[in-house]
Design an enzyme around this catalytic site. Sequence first.
Site, mmCIF file in Angstrom:
data_model
loop_
_atom_site.group_PDB
_atom_site.id
_atom_site.type_symbol
_atom_site.label_atom_id
_atom_site.label_comp_id
_atom_site.label_asym_id
_atom_site.label_seq_id
_atom_site.Cartn_x
_atom_site.Cartn_y
_atom_site.Cartn_z
ATOM 1 N N GLU A 84 0.816 -1.221 0.000
ATOM 2 C CA GLU A 84 0.000 0.000 0.000
ATOM 3 C C GLU A 84 0.847 1.268 0.000
ATOM 4 O O GLU A 84 0.838 2.033 0.962
ATOM 5 C CB GLU A 84 -0.896 0.000 1.242
ATOM 6 N N TYR A 118 0.489 14.139 1.340
ATOM 7 C CA TYR A 118 0.195 14.703 2.663
ATOM 8 C C TYR A 118 0.316 16.222 2.701
ATOM 9 O O TYR A 118 0.716 16.801 3.701
ATOM 10 C CB TYR A 118 1.079 14.039 3.743
ATOM 11 N N TYR A 142 5.529 18.189 12.042
ATOM 12 C CA TYR A 142 6.606 17.234 12.302
ATOM 13 C C TYR A 142 8.003 17.784 12.047
ATOM 14 O O TYR A 142 8.974 17.025 12.055
ATOM 15 C CB TYR A 142 6.514 15.999 11.381
ATOM 16 N N CYS A 192 -1.762 33.468 11.017
ATOM 17 C CA CYS A 192 -1.551 34.138 12.291
ATOM 18 C C CYS A 192 -1.077 33.144 13.326
ATOM 19 O O CYS A 192 -1.848 32.706 14.201
ATOM 20 C CB CYS A 192 -2.847 34.777 12.754
ATOM 21 N N GLU A 193 0.179 32.769 13.202
ATOM 22 C CA GLU A 193 0.719 31.703 14.040
ATOM 23 C C GLU A 193 2.230 31.752 13.850
ATOM 24 O O GLU A 193 2.702 31.641 12.719
ATOM 25 C CB GLU A 193 0.170 30.366 13.481
ATOM 26 N N GLY A 215 1.832 5.029 -0.551
ATOM 27 C CA GLY A 215 1.120 6.298 -0.734
ATOM 28 C C GLY A 215 2.111 7.369 -1.151
ATOM 29 O O GLY A 215 2.203 7.750 -2.317
#
Length: 430
Positions: free
Chosen positions: A289, A389, A333, A360-361, A291
């Site tokens: 599988e 992702y 991450y 705003c971060e 990805g």
Amino acid sequence: MERNISVTENGHLLLGGMDAVSLAKQFHTPLYVLEEDKVRSAMAAYRSSMNAYYDGKGLVCYASKALCCKELCRIAAQEEIGLDVVSLGELYTAASVDFPMERVCLHGNNKSLEELSYALDQKVGYIVVDGLTELETLSRLAKEKQVTASVLLRIKPGVDAHTHDFIRTGQIDSKFGFALETGEAMEGVLTALKTENILLKGLHCHIGSQILETEPFVHAAKIMMEFIRDIRDKTGVEMQVLDLGGGFGIRYTDEDDPVPYVEYLKDVSGEIKELCHQYHLTLPSVIIEPGRSIVGEAGTTLYTIGCFKEIPNIRTYLAVDGGMGDNPRYALYGSKYDMLLANRAAEAPSKTYTVAGKCCESGDLLGENIPLPEAKVGDILAVLSTGAYNYSMASHYNRNPIPPTVMVKDGTARVIIKGESLEDLLRNDV
Ligand SMILES: *Cc1c(COP(=O)(O)O)cnc(C)c1O
């Protein structure tokens, strides 16, 4: 290891034969760009090597959580591979393009009644059962519908792929699947074998993601084959399907040196065939599988540089017109990416920047210590290997619309996911 990039005569980045600067002009930024040839060739390479290594009994299921949309499902169907889906939304997307459901695996550690019921109605090839509660629910639903559910059990093989000497400990503590060490897995198998309206076809495991070596995969395959042997010895039943999950690593930056995926398949299939011989087992159908390794390197995100902020002796911030809303992976991450200026792609780096988004971060960064030529307002920043992702993890934080995705191939571009308009943002507001 140098990355292969193509550049036009005037120094612009080329993606699928399209000038990235023209793409940015035509479709505006931020813009997700996906190179169709790279996606298709990864799918085709996986398919043909799985067929070769498993004597025609291999199946590749693209893990659509990496990037799910109708066109990717269509392409997977055309390339004759399967799909791994983990939600009603992904399954619905596959169904919307009439994806061949016998090649679909449904995952999830807490599948809803609606998901299980829809999967049965759609006749998906494999429902990967994560626990005993789910097994009971599925049996009841299948009975009501007078059907039999084809099931794999998700096993925790106890391989920690992210430490170098992957060891069989510490992995009981995962929210996914049945643990081997505790006997829970064998109990799950025995229960599944005698549960009504359940057909236990085989086993599944998935040991992690962005794994760059082959050993953890070989090790997991060995543990699973030993378990298949133990099941046969105890019950006389041979598991017909072994799904080994995904997790093959890709190149994000120079620090990553992934083994070509054909190598994984060669090593793992060698081990499985050897053990079949040794334990007198028939070669099972093997599923993988992948990805990230199908779409990751096929994707590039283009941004326009809007402003700079130099903090003397500390760093220079360069801010782009997107950020954690379209790519949350650095914020989540600390994931690293290679970047370049798409309009000056042949120029050597001369400075390092902290690349910030527009949210705003303070943690809204796409990377730190990024080497680039002396950048200017209006330059187009390309962040590479963003196919997996990114779109699938995008959010509407700060009510920024999610950018469009264009597919490029042989010098042409077509929108495969429309960008959101301001109206789209209000659509569900009451
Ligand atoms: C995430 C996941 C995959 C795909 O992993 P990649 O690292 O993208 O290849 C496959 N199978 C399962 C069960 C997963 O959870």
